[in-house]
Each structure stands twice: as C-alpha cells, then as structure tokens.
Design a protein around this motif. Structure first.
Motif, short mmCIF file in Angstrom:
data_model
loop_
_atom_site.label_atom_id
_atom_site.label_comp_id
_atom_site.label_asym_id
_atom_site.label_seq_id
_atom_site.Cartn_x
_atom_site.Cartn_y
_atom_site.Cartn_z
N MET A 134 0.84 -1.20 0.00
CA MET A 134 0.00 0.00 0.00
C MET A 134 0.89 1.26 0.00
O MET A 134 2.03 1.22 0.42
CB MET A 134 -0.87 0.01 1.26
CG MET A 134 -1.66 -1.26 1.47
SD MET A 134 -3.32 -1.17 0.81
CE MET A 134 -3.78 -2.90 0.87
N ALA A 135 0.34 2.34 -0.43
CA ALA A 135 1.12 3.57 -0.58
C ALA A 135 1.68 4.03 0.77
O ALA A 135 1.01 3.96 1.78
CB ALA A 135 0.24 4.67 -1.16
N HIS A 136 2.89 4.47 0.73
CA HIS A 136 3.50 4.99 1.94
C HIS A 136 4.07 6.35 1.57
O HIS A 136 5.02 6.45 0.79
CB HIS A 136 4.59 4.03 2.39
CG HIS A 136 5.22 4.46 3.67
ND1 HIS A 136 4.65 4.20 4.89
CD2 HIS A 136 6.36 5.15 3.92
CE1 HIS A 136 5.42 4.69 5.84
NE2 HIS A 136 6.46 5.28 5.27
N ILE A 137 3.45 7.36 2.07
CA ILE A 137 3.85 8.70 1.66
C ILE A 137 4.80 9.30 2.67
O ILE A 137 4.44 9.51 3.82
CB ILE A 137 2.61 9.60 1.48
CG1 ILE A 137 1.77 9.04 0.35
CG2 ILE A 137 3.00 11.03 1.21
CD1 ILE A 137 0.33 8.91 0.68
N GLU A 138 5.99 9.55 2.22
CA GLU A 138 7.00 10.11 3.12
C GLU A 138 7.25 11.54 2.65
O GLU A 138 7.70 11.75 1.53
CB GLU A 138 8.27 9.27 3.00
CG GLU A 138 9.42 9.70 3.89
CD GLU A 138 9.51 8.77 5.11
OE1 GLU A 138 9.90 9.28 6.17
OE2 GLU A 138 9.21 7.58 4.99
N SER A 139 6.91 12.48 3.49
CA SER A 139 7.17 13.85 3.04
C SER A 139 8.66 14.09 3.12
O SER A 139 9.36 13.54 3.96
CB SER A 139 6.38 14.84 3.87
OG SER A 139 7.00 15.04 5.10
#
Lengths: 367, 367
Positions: free
Chosen positions: B1-6
C-alpha cells in the motif's frame, strides 16, 4: 453552475489552538479515551459493512477518500485516521487483489473544522511518514463541504453535540422558552427542551443531507456522539449534564459575588445538545438517506481522569465561547473557580461516570 | 500500500503570514500585477487546449479539480482561482451540454503551500459566496501532494523560483563553488552557476514527476515563473538580479559597519533560481511527461510600484529567511537599510523593468 454559499448563520466555537498549557491538543485526554474505545467498533464496521465492490474498488485503482469532520487540533484526529486506514487496508487485503501491488491503494484524508480552527498547528502536527495525502477543509459541517459523491468514509467524533447556534428563543426574556438560571437544555421547562431539540433536529438534518450528497452510494459514516444514554435518563443526571450544572452554578456564584453581571449570566447558554438514541434514530430514519448499521453505547474510557484534567479539558473546548460572551478578563477567574468546584464535586462526577453517554453509530449511504 | 513520506530535506520559506503591515497578503502588489497579466493567457489556454472530452467531462457529472501550488496567503491566489474557474465555466458552456443544468458542475480547489504557510489567515480570507469547495494542502510541491490522476488543472504563480534548498557547495568555503561575496547565482563563478542550475534541474524534475502522476491524462498545467528572459541576458542585469544585488550590497555594507558578522553574510545565499526559457524547455523535454503548449514572456504589470512597495514586497517574501539566518534582532535594520538603498537605486530599477522576466508556460499531460 454550482454556487456554493457558506452558511453565515452558522456560529463557530473553535477549540483552543496552538499547543500550550490550555490548548485542546494538550487537553483532550478524555476524547482520546473515546477514540480508543471506538477503535474496535470502527474496525468491525469496516470489516463487516464496507462493500468495496459497490464502492467500485474491486479492481480499479482510485484514491480512497476519508473525511474527519470536526477534527479540531491534536493527536486524536490523526490517531482516528490511522485506525481507519489500517482497518481499510486490512479489508482490501482480505477481499481484493489490489494489495498485491505495493502502493496500489492511495488514501486522501480531509481534516475538517470551522475556519476558526487552528489548522496551522494541525498541519505542523501531521506525521512526516504517513500513509495518506492530507488536506485541511475549512467550513461548517452543517453545510456542504465536498463535491457530490466524492467521499467513501466519513468519521466524526465528539463534534455533533455542537449546535450551529443557540436557539434564539432561549435567550429571549419575552419567550416562554427563556432559559434563565440554566446554561443547558433544562428539563424543567418543556419550551426550552423543545427549542433545543428542534435546533438539534434541524442541524442534524442539514448534516445528514449534506453528507448524503457527498458520500458515494454505499459509503460508510461513523458518528461518535456525546449523547444521553439510555433513553429516559435525565440530562441533569448524565455525565455531561453534571459538568454543565457545575459550570452553571459557577456563573451564578460569580454573579452573586459581583464578579459577573447577572444579565451576562442569564444570557449565556451552551450551544450544545445531547440527544438520546431514540431521538437520533428518529432523525436518521426521517432523513431517509442512510441505513443504520449499528447504534450502541461506547464503553467508557478506562483511564482515570483527574479533576484538573476534566476542568482543563472543558476549558480547551469552551474557552473561546466564554471569552466571547464574558470578556477575556474573566476567563481565568471563571475557570479557576470551576476547577475548584470540579474538585469539590469529584465524587459525584465519578459516580455519574456510569452515565457516560458516548454513542457509536455506523450508517451506510443507500447504494 | 502507498506509503507517503514527506521530504524532510525540503526547506520551507514561508511568506509573512497574517494581514498586518509586513504581511505577504498586504505586500504582494507586484505579484498581483503578474496575476492580472496572466489572466488572458490562462483563459486562452483553457479555451484552446483544455480538452473536456479527453478529461471525461463531455457528459459526466464529476467534480473538476484545480490546484494552486505555492499559494501563500492573500488575494492573489483567490483571484487566480476565480479567473481559472470563470474560464473553465465558459469552456463548458461552449462545448458541452452540462451547463444547461444549474449546479451541474462542481469545482474542488486545493490551495497548497508548505505547512509553515499561514493557512489560518488564508482560510479566513476565503470568500463566503464562492463557486468552489476549498481545501488547504500543506506540503512541498517538490514531492507528491495528491493521489494519482486526481487533478485536472494545476496553476502555480511566482513560486517555482524557490529551490528546495541552497545547494550545499555554495556555502562550503572548501568548495570551488563557494559563493563568497554574492547572495545569488553569481555568473562570475561557473561552479556556482553549475551548483545552482543543477539544484534547479533536480527540483524541477521532482516537481514535474510528481505532477505527471497527479494530473489526469490530458490535464493542463500553467506555470508562471520569475525567469531570466530573453536567453543570454545576465542575471545581474535582470530585474530580479538587480534587487538581489542591492540586498547583497546591504549585507556587505552592514558587515563593514559591524552590524552583521562577515561570516553570517558570507554564508547567506538565496534559495532561489531564475532559469532561462532555454533551460526550462530542456528540463521539460527531458522529463518527457508534458507537451509544451505555450511558452512566452508575460507582459509587464502596468501599475507603477513605489520604492517602498518594492522593498515591502521583498520583505514579505524573505523576512522569515532573513530572521532565521541573521536573527530576529537584525531584521528591521536590514530592511530599513534595504528600503533606503532601493530608493537610491530607483532609477536603475525602473530602467531594468524592461528586463522584467516573467514567463508563462502552459503544459499538457500526455493523454
């Protein structure tokens, strides 16, 4: 073409912003307990009632959109969002093939509250590593917030007891519904009860109509409410009613002591209403856009809360309201006095904890 | 699943928030002129290049989604959004039947800037009566902000000259790219030019890759940039270069006067870069996700701007940056001195106005 007019009649009662001693972010321990207590029920609702096929997710890659309405500031909204996303991921893993592609599923999360809410602090508190794209959405949840059919899951916790305004009859000395001597829906006056409950019904109707347009058919909505449970218990005997009574008695004392003017005290009423399960069921059925999947009393937050935490928690919620009505200069005195009163009444409060009245409701938008 | 790391490596340089004397909201007259100058070109781009059929709008009712990236605070972003929406409505009226149903078309607008931006003020300034659902979107536009294929139109004005950081070689006294004596991309040192232009190329590449994922195929993107136009003109001879040189000379003077330390002055560099049309064209073509529909010099803002307005405008943009580097206590002195210098050099500035170098670029995501 669409013309969106935000509702000027809606009043905003923002929680205390920032992250200092009086902030909601640091004084929402009780609400945190509610989030914890609701976690299981939310996971269950998603596991049992979220139909990914009807939502069009069986084989399509599109963003899953979640809204938290009345999010305020602090860790609770972020924790709730995390719980929801974990449950949805699990559901996808169990029922679709989409999870086999890493990063296949993307989440967009809308954090909503009035435009007076401290979004700056909220945005700075977003975790750096997170599984979702986050947006802030300013506006009253009593009106439309999102485009038509654009949200899959709505969550709102400890927010729907806020009315869009104090019913005007309540503060009119010429009205039979004048609520002199009380700051909440006092049951001794049937006209007061009628005014409060009508306002609540209208507000909930606006809320449900707006959400019915925004939710995708088959979409789920979880409402966690400060209610009066079970039906028939007097508000004054409920957990929230006790606190309101203590606060009301503080105003009366401070008026007698000459600190606050009697007129100011008489004209103060809480823009909140705690409905019963029966009332809520009737409102939802009359609205007709949702099926009630579950409605049950939430188990009590387990952690013991000190008198000081109670008082600070309530201050974080209504500090702005008190300031606006009585003036900045009285706020500290009011809340210091209130804290003492909460300490004095601590045993009564602890006794009423049995009447903690948080309600979990899951609704599904007719497909 | 998407893992958004800023992207933690991305630095934020927020404009001055609030709405007082030094705020960006009250000191963005120049940028307002740019918005006005771009209005015609945006309308034209929408009329000629927006293909509603490819975007799937020929007969479907779905929300039209617009993003303004690097929106800051104040009237400019709201004005730009209004211009864009009017042009899109016109396009719908001319080419589809959807306009025949009132409220058929709904707009959702995402206002994006770093999480340090003053979203509280921005949200309070949203017009009550508006034609769109508004959301604030905190985060760096050098990374992903939106779910895949979820935006139809991207606008960014006067923001893409900000780098994600000052290239590190520039501030390293041991590097051949050490930029001693200048605060911008000084052309006298080819290594400095290389460091700045490489950083810009990398940042633009990140920007374009992120937008390529987020824009629906066929979606349009309008970039309004502070550039160096025409190709071949030295930065130091451009409008923006002149201001930067004046600011740099202020630092040097204040160091000589003993107000600022020489080390602090040497280590200060603007995290901005003004590319040439040629450079931009090469970056966009190499990226390969967009067709260039138009690239042309924007006509100059017509309104005469006073020395004081210039200086205040620049302060609103870099006040935070200066504070962070030199310390709060020096900011007023620096900008007072800068204002005097701008006044002294007003005739040179007015002469360089011919070299105002705002570029309009419209891009289309390959369908």
């Amino acid at each position: 073409m669409a013309h969106i007019e935000s509702n000027n009649l809606t009043e905003a009662y923002p929680m205390v912003g920032g992250d200092d001693a009086y902030s909601y972010a640091n004084n929402s321990t009780y609400q945190r307990g509610v989030v914890d207590a609701a976690k299981e029920l939310i996971s269950e609702a998603i596991a049992d009632k979220l139909d990914l096929k009807i939502l069009g997710f069986d084989d399509t890659l599109k963003p899953f959109k979640i809204a938290d309405l009345g999010c305020s500031v602090g860790p609770n909204t972020l924790l709730a969002v995390q719980n929801i996303i974990e449950a949805i991921e699990l559901k996808f893993q169990r029922t679709t093939n989409l999870h086999q592609k890493p990063s296949a599923l993307e989440f967009q999360v809308f954090l909503n509250d009035h435009s007076d809410n401290d979004f700056n602090t909220l945005f700075k508190s977003l975790p750096h590593a997170r599984k979702y794209f986050a947006a802030g959405l300013p506006g009253s949840f009593h009106s439309r917030l999102f485009p038509r059919s654009s949200i899959h899951f709505v969550h709102t916790s400890y927010a729907l007891h806020w009315l869009s305004k104090v019913p005007k009859e309540i503060v009119d000395p010429c009205s039979p519904a004048w609520n002199k001597g009380s700051i909440q829906c006092s049951e001794s006056n049937i006209e007061v009860v009628r005014a409060y409950s009508t306002q609540y019904k209208n507000d909930m109707e606006s809320f449900l109509n707006a959400r019915a347009e925004e939710l995708v058919p088959g979409g789920l909505m979880v409402l966690i409410l400060a209610a009066v449970v079970p039906d028939g218990i007097p508000l004054s005997n409920s957990y929230v009613g006790v606190f309101n009574n203590i606060l009301g008695s503080c105003f009366n004392d401070l008026a007698k002591m000459g600190v606050l003017s009697e007129e100011k005290v008489d004209s103060f009423n809480l823009p909140t209403y705690n409905a019963t399960p029966k009332e809520l069921e009737a409102i939802i059925r009359t609205n007709g856009n949702f099926t009630i999947e579950k409605m049950e009393k939430l188990s009590q937050p387990r952690r013991r809360i000190t008198a000081n935490e109670y008082a600070s928690g309530i201050r974080a919620g209504i500090d702005g309201l008190i300031k606006k009505h009585f003036g900045d200069e009285f706020v500290d005195e009011i809340f210091n006095y209130f804290t003492t009163k909460v300490e004095e009444n601590y045993s009564i409060i602890e006794e009423k904890i049995r009447n903690v009245s948080n309600l979990f409701i899951s609704l599904k938008r007719f497909a």
